[in-house]
Every structure is written in C-alpha cells, then in structure tokens.
Design a protein around this motif. Structure first.
Motif, PDB file in Angstrom:
ATOM      1  N   PRO A 232      22.406  -1.803  33.308  1.00  0.00           N
ATOM      2  CA  PRO A 232      22.496  -0.385  32.941  1.00  0.00           C
ATOM      3  C   PRO A 232      23.126  -0.164  31.579  1.00  0.00           C
ATOM      4  CG  PRO A 232      24.161  -0.915  34.576  1.00  0.00           C
ATOM      5  CD  PRO A 232      23.276  -2.124  34.453  1.00  0.00           C
ATOM      6  N   GLY A 233      23.957  -1.129  31.134  1.00  0.00           N
ATOM      7  CA  GLY A 233      24.545  -1.011  29.814  1.00  0.00           C
ATOM      8  C   GLY A 233      23.499  -1.026  28.721  1.00  0.00           C
ATOM      9  N   ALA A 234      22.427  -1.781  28.918  1.00  0.00           N
ATOM     10  CA  ALA A 234      21.317  -1.792  27.953  1.00  0.00           C
ATOM     11  C   ALA A 234      20.314  -0.699  28.264  1.00  0.00           C
ATOM     12  CB  ALA A 234      20.631  -3.157  27.971  1.00  0.00           C
ATOM     13  N   ALA A 235      20.054  -0.438  29.549  1.00  0.00           N
ATOM     14  CA  ALA A 235      19.040   0.547  29.930  1.00  0.00           C
ATOM     15  C   ALA A 235      19.397   1.951  29.456  1.00  0.00           C
ATOM     16  CB  ALA A 235      18.843   0.536  31.447  1.00  0.00           C
TER      17      ALA A 235
ATOM     18  N   LEU B  28      12.143   3.599  25.820  1.00  0.00           N
ATOM     19  CA  LEU B  28      11.988   4.094  24.463  1.00  0.00           C
ATOM     20  C   LEU B  28      10.790   3.447  23.770  1.00  0.00           C
ATOM     21  CD1 LEU B  28      13.000   5.740  22.052  1.00  0.00           C
ATOM     22  CD2 LEU B  28      14.568   3.863  21.514  1.00  0.00           C
ATOM     23  N   GLY B  29      10.640   2.133  23.914  1.00  0.00           N
ATOM     24  CA  GLY B  29       9.511   1.457  23.286  1.00  0.00           C
ATOM     25  C   GLY B  29       8.182   1.985  23.783  1.00  0.00           C
TER      26      GLY B  29
ATOM     27  N   ASP C 267      16.610 -12.046  31.142  1.00  0.00           N
ATOM     28  CA  ASP C 267      17.983 -11.579  31.319  1.00  0.00           C
ATOM     29  C   ASP C 267      18.057 -10.052  31.223  1.00  0.00           C
ATOM     30  OD1 ASP C 267      20.592 -12.351  31.904  1.00  0.00           O
ATOM     31  OD2 ASP C 267      21.195 -12.453  29.816  1.00  0.00           O
ATOM     32  N   ALA C 268      19.224  -9.518  31.596  1.00  0.00           N
ATOM     33  CA  ALA C 268      19.362  -8.075  31.797  1.00  0.00           C
ATOM     34  C   ALA C 268      19.036  -7.245  30.575  1.00  0.00           C
ATOM     35  CB  ALA C 268      20.782  -7.763  32.273  1.00  0.00           C
ATOM     36  N   THR C 269      19.564  -7.624  29.409  1.00  0.00           N
ATOM     37  CA  THR C 269      19.363  -6.781  28.232  1.00  0.00           C
ATOM     38  C   THR C 269      17.919  -6.768  27.758  1.00  0.00           C
ATOM     39  OG1 THR C 269      21.670  -7.019  27.560  1.00  0.00           O
ATOM     40  CG2 THR C 269      20.100  -6.362  25.865  1.00  0.00           C
ATOM     41  N   PRO C 270      17.276  -7.913  27.521  1.00  0.00           N
ATOM     42  CA  PRO C 270      15.877  -7.833  27.092  1.00  0.00           C
ATOM     43  C   PRO C 270      14.975  -7.167  28.121  1.00  0.00           C
ATOM     44  CG  PRO C 270      16.522 -10.107  27.565  1.00  0.00           C
ATOM     45  CD  PRO C 270      17.772  -9.299  27.540  1.00  0.00           C
ATOM     46  N   ALA C 271      15.193  -7.454  29.405  1.00  0.00           N
ATOM     47  CA  ALA C 271      14.344  -6.851  30.437  1.00  0.00           C
ATOM     48  C   ALA C 271      14.506  -5.343  30.483  1.00  0.00           C
ATOM     49  CB  ALA C 271      14.659  -7.459  31.797  1.00  0.00           C
ATOM     50  N   SER C 272      15.678  -4.843  30.131  1.00  0.00           N
ATOM     51  CA  SER C 272      15.917  -3.403  30.170  1.00  0.00           C
ATOM     52  C   SER C 272      15.076  -2.637  29.157  1.00  0.00           C
ATOM     53  CB  SER C 272      17.407  -3.110  29.919  1.00  0.00           C
ATOM     54  OG  SER C 272      18.194  -3.535  31.009  1.00  0.00           O
ATOM     55  N   PHE C 273      14.433  -3.332  28.234  1.00  0.00           N
ATOM     56  CA  PHE C 273      13.603  -2.667  27.238  1.00  0.00           C
ATOM     57  C   PHE C 273      12.111  -2.815  27.520  1.00  0.00           C
ATOM     58  CE2 PHE C 273      17.670  -2.768  25.275  1.00  0.00           C
ATOM     59  CZ  PHE C 273      17.715  -1.622  24.501  1.00  0.00           C
ATOM     60  N   GLY C 274      11.752  -3.454  28.652  1.00  0.00           N
ATOM     61  CA  GLY C 274      10.331  -3.581  28.936  1.00  0.00           C
ATOM     62  C   GLY C 274       9.958  -3.637  30.397  1.00  0.00           C
ATOM     63  N   VAL C 275      10.950  -3.545  31.292  1.00  0.00           N
ATOM     64  CA  VAL C 275      10.703  -3.789  32.718  1.00  0.00           C
ATOM     65  C   VAL C 275      11.409  -2.731  33.544  1.00  0.00           C
ATOM     66  CG1 VAL C 275      11.101  -5.450  34.594  1.00  0.00           C
ATOM     67  CG2 VAL C 275      10.374  -6.261  32.341  1.00  0.00           C
ATOM     68  N   HIS C 276      10.897  -2.471  34.756  1.00  0.00           N
ATOM     69  CA  HIS C 276      11.506  -1.520  35.689  1.00  0.00           C
ATOM     70  C   HIS C 276      11.751  -2.237  37.015  1.00  0.00           C
ATOM     71  CE1 HIS C 276      10.240   1.872  33.072  1.00  0.00           C
ATOM     72  NE2 HIS C 276       9.181   1.111  32.858  1.00  0.00           N
TER      73      HIS C 276
END
Length: 665
Positions: free
Chosen positions: A209-212, A244-245, A266-275
């Motif tokens: 959630p910190g990245a999401a 956002l992307g 991992d959590a941060t990269p996945a937070s920009f492309g995955v649900h």
C-alpha cells in the motif's frame, strides 16, 4: 466538546454493535462499503475524504452484505448522488456463512466534487439492507499559463527516510567544517515536501500500500496492491482501482515503465501494474504484467529480478506451480471482473514460457548487463530479468566488478546492471513513444538491507539510487517537459546517524575479534541483557558522539562508490526499530546473514525492540518521509502531504499542467 477522533471511536463501537445486529434482530446488514469512507465507517461526512479519484479514473463499487441466517442476497444496486449507477451488479457468496459480496466493476466519474454513494441489497422474501458512504472526484483544472509534463519519472527509494539520504550524502560527498562538500543529485531538485505514510489499516505501512498510494491515489490494506479490501479469500477478485500508468495510457497514450532492483513480482513494482490482495502471488503477478499491463496499459519496459516466475515448470530455477490457490500461483479472474474491466480471465499454466510470451509481444529481452548495453537505441519494448530473485545489492555488484569476491547470488548471475544503467536504458526505450511516458524506478534494497541492519550495504543502495536520479536529471535537462519526483514508500528501521567511530579501522578490527574476559560468546550473555564485555570494547571505547564524531572521510573510485567502507573514524548508524543483533561496526563480508548470528566475536549484543518471528529483523516505522521534485510541474510538490496527494499532483502535472515558476523549464 468531544474531540472528533473520540466521536469516531464511539461511532466505531456502535458500528460493531450494528454488525452484530443480524443475529439479534434478523435483518440483513451491510458490513463493508467500497470505496472506503469515514461516512460509512464512522458516520462522519466531513473531510478528509478517504477515497479520492482523478476525473474519469476507473474503480469498482462493492459492498459486503450479511443476510439473515439461511437466506440469500439476490440483487443489489448502487447510487451516486441518488442516481442509480448503470451496469451489471454481481452477487457472489464470500465463503462466510450468509455473507455476500455485491460489486459493480469499472465505474468512472468525470465530474469533480464530493459524491454520496449508497447501496441497497435485496434478500429473498423482500427484506433489504442499505448503507451510505462517500468519495471525492478531484478536479484537474488547467490554470493560466500552465504547461503539461509530457514525461513523469517517479523514484521510490524503498524504506528511504531522511537519515538514509543523509548517510549517503556523508559517504558519497563528504562534510567539512560543517558543510556538505557537494550536494547529491536528489539534493539539487528545487522543491521539497514531507510525506505521511499510513496505510488503510495501520499507522505503519508495508511496501504494497505504500507504493499503491502513488499508483492509485488511494489507501489500501497492508499486503494489498491496486485494490480495496473485501471479505473473500480470492487473491484476484477484490475491488480494483485503476493505476496511474493505465490511466495515463488510456487518456493520453503514454507508455509505462517499471524498473526495480527487486524481484519484479515484489510489492513496489507490482503496485504499478497489478491488482491483488496478496503481494506474494508470484506467477500470477508476472503473468498479469503481460496480459494486462502490457496489453492494456502500454507497459513497454519491465526490468529487475524475478526470472524464476517467467520460466516454464520443469526448467531449472522455475517457481511456476500451475494452480490458482497456492502462494506463487497463476491467476484466474472471475468472469464478471474480466468482462467489466475488459481484461483476460487468466489461466493456470505451469508450462507457460513467459519470457517467450513477452518476446512474442514485441519485447526485446536482456538477461544481463552486457545484453542490456547492446539493446538498439530504437527499441520500443524491453524486458530485463537479471536474477532469479532479487538482484544483488550495489555493494556486492561493485565488489565483483572490481575483481573482488563474488558473494550472494553473483556467482550464478555475475553480470547484473547497476540501477543507473537500467534507468538510462529505460529512458531511451520509453522516449520512443511520442506521447510521453510514466516511469517508476525503485531502489528496493535500501529497505531490504535496512531490515537486515547492514549499514554499509543500504548506504551504497542509497548512493546507487542517487546515481540513477542523476541520469534522470540529465534526461530532463535535454527534455524540459519532464517531471522528476523522488520519495519513498515508508521509512525502514528507524535509522539515524549517531556519530562516528573514535578509532582507526585497524583498532576496530582488533576490538571486533576480542572475546570478553569470561570467554563466553555474547549470544549467551547478550540474550540475558549482560553484554558488558562488548559494551566496554565496542560501545564505550568506539562510539563518538557530538564533538567526538568529527567529519568521517571516504574516498570514491571512478565508478562513483567508496573505495572501502572500512575507513578510519567511520560513520556509525543506530536503529530505533531494530531487531536483536550483534554489532562490531565493520562491513559484513557476506550479505543477508542474520544479525543474530553475525559479528558475534566482539561480544557486543544489542537487544531489539521488534518482536515476533522476525525478532532479529528491523521493521518499518510510521515516520514521515522526504520528497524532492524537479522539472515540469514540480512546484506543486511542497509542504506536508498525504502519500495519496503525490498521485494527484502527478496527475495535475500530466493532465492539466502547472503554471511555471523560475525554477522550472
């Protein structure tokens, strides 16, 4: 007058009683309403509004309804500002007795303002349950003379608080007579803010959630990314929020890039492309990068570690398991979700060659730094996987490049790129898209090495991050319509710089190998709080504070990293969110060795404050984190802000633009 937060506690207690009402009064009850709101949870219709969305950003409407015992919820409807929302509302049992999830997928609202959301659910026999919440559509309004950011680059130093940055500056740039000899690249960005980091369910966030919050503009529960919490166990059916992307790709045709030094799962990269509600969902996360992010969100660059998720089952090193239930499994979406969002359902496919599938979709593939460097300048899509798991850290990559010992997984993956090399190549590829791009770059192991309380390794990770930022700054200077934002998802380990050693490295070596007079290893004495031998030799005789700290000096090689971290009178790091550890203040020869079993010879045991299974691991903190920004639209990234505010500021810069100041191009 009762303080507002106490009113909320009272209302929350009342809400808990209301949730128990079905058993007492035999009436269906709404126990959850998404998007989350203070209005639903506490009866508070006033700001702050928990859920906010950009104009036209898509998100799901969802409610959990508990029916009378043995009864069934057969239908439901949602209203926004008392107008029924068109579309299909699906009713699904959650798996809990008499509990149902009702959901309407991919709703969007282009009209700014605070909206009232209501749900009415119908039970067999005519009984109904209803509830009300709210959300806000945030206006993105151009101002006179505003100019848009064509490109947005977001750097996330995972776990990087203010002290991580300070330590990296002291080591890489130096301080003399009270002043930094030179600023870091991130220091030169002209605008600065402070970011608050709590997740939806805790003051202390994890990385998902910190990245999401940056990718969706909304809070989520710990361990979840790109979704709101629901009451099912399915990893993939939670109510979604558009990234956002994806939003910028749909609205403006921008490309998306994701670069990390971690496993790409991992959590941060996945937070920009995955649900998903499970940040550890392995194979399914990586499949979704291709099936959704590349196919629907214009993902054109994906780089990091995590090759194991891409290798077909039966291939050495593979982690593909080919089912949809266990950790690391493939994904399979409910049909109503796939239909609502216009995405593939997914499948259990252990034999899938995901690297080959990316290549078939037009991606060039780089398995190592040499190949990455040879990627042609006109490449438009790029997949780089440089390790089976997390990439090795900067300290060990640099040591190996200089001809030193190969430790960690470098023996198996000896040619791994540095983060600045990955960033430079990502910018080259993404810049082929004439409509611009959004790029997220993560320095993942600032956090991972801070967890391990390995001071030298996380300091070099922070230096590696700054070198990557310098590449983005050079790109921005050549492309003035580029916004750069540098921040973190949270702080890790409660780190601070307590001073410096008062002895030479040679003396420290001697002290770190001495046993106490009793000859007993500190694992015994230290565990009982009696580490007086180590305290005398490695604390009292070494830790210099105030005037005694002076100005440590490190020499840099041409590669931009220190010749050695074992200098005389070195920087000393303290940990406030620490686990149990032994400390000798010297560089650990190997990475990822438990702090509970390394450095024991000096007999200096430091009892940690963290508890639980990871008692020898440092933990995240709730501390605010710094943000730096430069380039087009950067002037709005100032003051104290919620982490979700960063999303809306990036949207403002890209969609409507910002009036330029003297510090922007």
């Amino acid at each position: 007058m009762t303080p507002k937060f106490l009113q909320k506690i009272t209302l929350a207690a009342g809400g808990l009683l209301a949730c128990a009402a079905p058993a007492l009064h035999a009436a269906p009850t709404v126990t959850r309403l998404n998007p989350p709101s203070l209005l639903f949870s506490f009866g508070d219709a006033q700001p702050p509004y928990i859920s906010r969305f950009a104009q036209g950003q898509r998100f799901d409407l969802q409610a959990t309804v508990t029916a009378d015992a043995g009864q069934t919820i057969i239908s439901a409807s949602f209203k926004v500002n008392n107008v029924t929302v068109p579309g299909t509302v699906t009713v699904t049992p959650t798996g809990n007795p008499s509990q149902f999830s009702v959901v309407l997928r991919a709703y969007a609202d282009a009209v700014p303002g605070v909206k009232t959301l209501s749900v009415t659910a119908n039970q067999i026999g005519g009984a109904t349950a209803s509830a009300t919440g709210n959300f806000e559509i945030v206006a993105t309004t151009p101002s006179g003379g505003a100019r848009k950011a064509k490109n947005v680059i977001l750097f996330i130093g995972d776990g990087t608080g203010i002290a991580h940055r300070t330590a990296a500056r002291i080591v890489s740039k130096g301080v003399q007579m009270g002043k930094a000899i030179e600023p870091m690249a991130m220091d030169k960005l002209p605008y600065t803010g402070i970011v608050m980091t709590p997740s939806l369910n805790s003051i202390v966030t994890d990385s998902a959630p910190g990245a999401a919050c940056y990718s969706t503009g909304n809070k989520s529960n710990n361990n979840q990314e790109g979704v709101f919490p629901d009451d099912t166990t399915d990893k993939w059916d939670n109510p979604r929020v558009e990234h956002l992307g994806s939003y910028l790709a749909r609205v403006q045709g921008k490309a998306l890039g994701i670069v990390t030094t971690a496993d790409v799962e991992d959590a941060t990269p996945a937070s920009f492309g995955v649900h998903t509600q499970d940040r550890g969902a392995g194979t399914g996360i990586c499949d979704m990068f291709l099936d959704e992010a590349a196919a629907k969100s214009n993902l054109r660059v994906l780089m990091g570690g995590g090759r194991k998720w891409f290798l077909p089952n039966g291939t050495p090193g593979t982690a593909r398991v080919g089912n949809t239930t266990s950790t690391g499994a493939d994904y399979m979406l409910p049909q109503e979700l796939a239909t609502g969002w216009g995405v593939p359902v997914g499948q259990a496919d252990a034999s899938r060659d995901l690297i080959g599938a990316f290549q078939s979709a037009g991606f060039a593939y780089a398995p190592d730094a040499t190949t990455l460097g040879s990627i042609p300048g006109n490449t438009t899509k790029l997949l780089g996987l440089f390790n089976n798991g997390n990439m090795d850290v900067a300290f060990d990559k640099i040591t190996e490049r200089r001809g030193g010992a190969s430790v960690g997984t470098i023996t198996d993956f000896p040619d791994q790129p540095m983060l600045d090399e990955m960033t430079e190549k990502a910018l080259q590829v993404l810049n082929q898209n004439t409509k611009g791009f959004f790029l997220m770059v993560e320095a993942a192991s600032v956090d991972k090495q801070a967890h391990n309380m390995d001071s030298e390794r996380w300091i070099l990770e922070a230096i590696e991050l700054d070198r990557a930022i310098a590449k983005a700054v050079a790109f921005q200077q050549a492309n003035p319509d580029t916004l750069i934002v540098v921040t973190a998802d949270h702080e890790c380990a409660g780190i601070n710089i307590i001073g410096a050693s008062t002895v030479t490295n040679a003396e420290l070596v001697t002290r770190s190998t001495q046993k106490g007079p009793d000859g007993v290893n500190g694992a015994i004495n230290g565990a009982s709080g009696n580490s007086t031998d180590g305290q005398a030799t490695l604390r009292t005789g070494v830790v210099g504070t105030y005037d005694a700290a002076r100005f440590p000096e490190y020499q840099l090689e041409n590669d931009g990293f220190p010749t050695t971290m074992d200098v005389d009178y070195r920087v000393l790091i303290g940990y406030a969110a620490n686990g149990d550890r032994f400390e000798d203040w010297r560089t650990n020869p190997s990475p990822n060795v438990s702090p509970a079993i390394r450095d024991v010879d000096g007999d200096f045991f430091i009892a940690g404050q963290a508890s639980g299974p990871g008692a020898s691991t440092a933990v995240h903190t709730a501390s605010d984190i710094p943000l730096s920004a430069g380039g087009r639209g950067s002037s709005i990234f100032t003051g104290v802000m919620d982490n979700t505010d960063v999303f809306f500021k990036m949207v403002q810069a890209a969609i409507a633009g910002v009036k330029l100041t003297s510090l922007e191009d």
